[in-house]
Design a protein around this motif. Structure first.
Motif: not given
Length: 83
Positions: A60-66, A73-79
């Protein structure tokens, strides 16, 4: 005497001479060092593959990061860093 000089030059810098032997040994040493680096990198990759096959959390960490995937229903914030 000329023959001895010619023989010396031939043995030193000829196609099978000492100079070529030195170059080949240097090249061999470089290739051995490169092979050691590749073996270490290969070992690290094999360990990473083993972890990814066994650990769902690591997957899961790899899929999320790569790939930047998120759950439903999850929001992703990019700063963006401002300099």
């Amino acid at each position: 005497m000329c023959f001895v000089f010619f023989l010396f030059v031939w043995v030193t810098i000829g196609p099978f001479g000492l100079w070529r032997l030195h170059r080949l040994k240097t090249e061999r040493d470089n290739l051995i060092a490169q092979q050691v680096q590749f073996a270490k990198h290969n070992q690290l990759l094999q360990e990473k593959i083993k972890i990814l096959k066994e650990d769902k959390k690591a997957q899961e960490e790899l899929v999320r990061s790569e790939l930047g995937w998120v759950r439903d229903n999850e929001l992703l914030y990019l700063f963006h860093n401002e300099k």
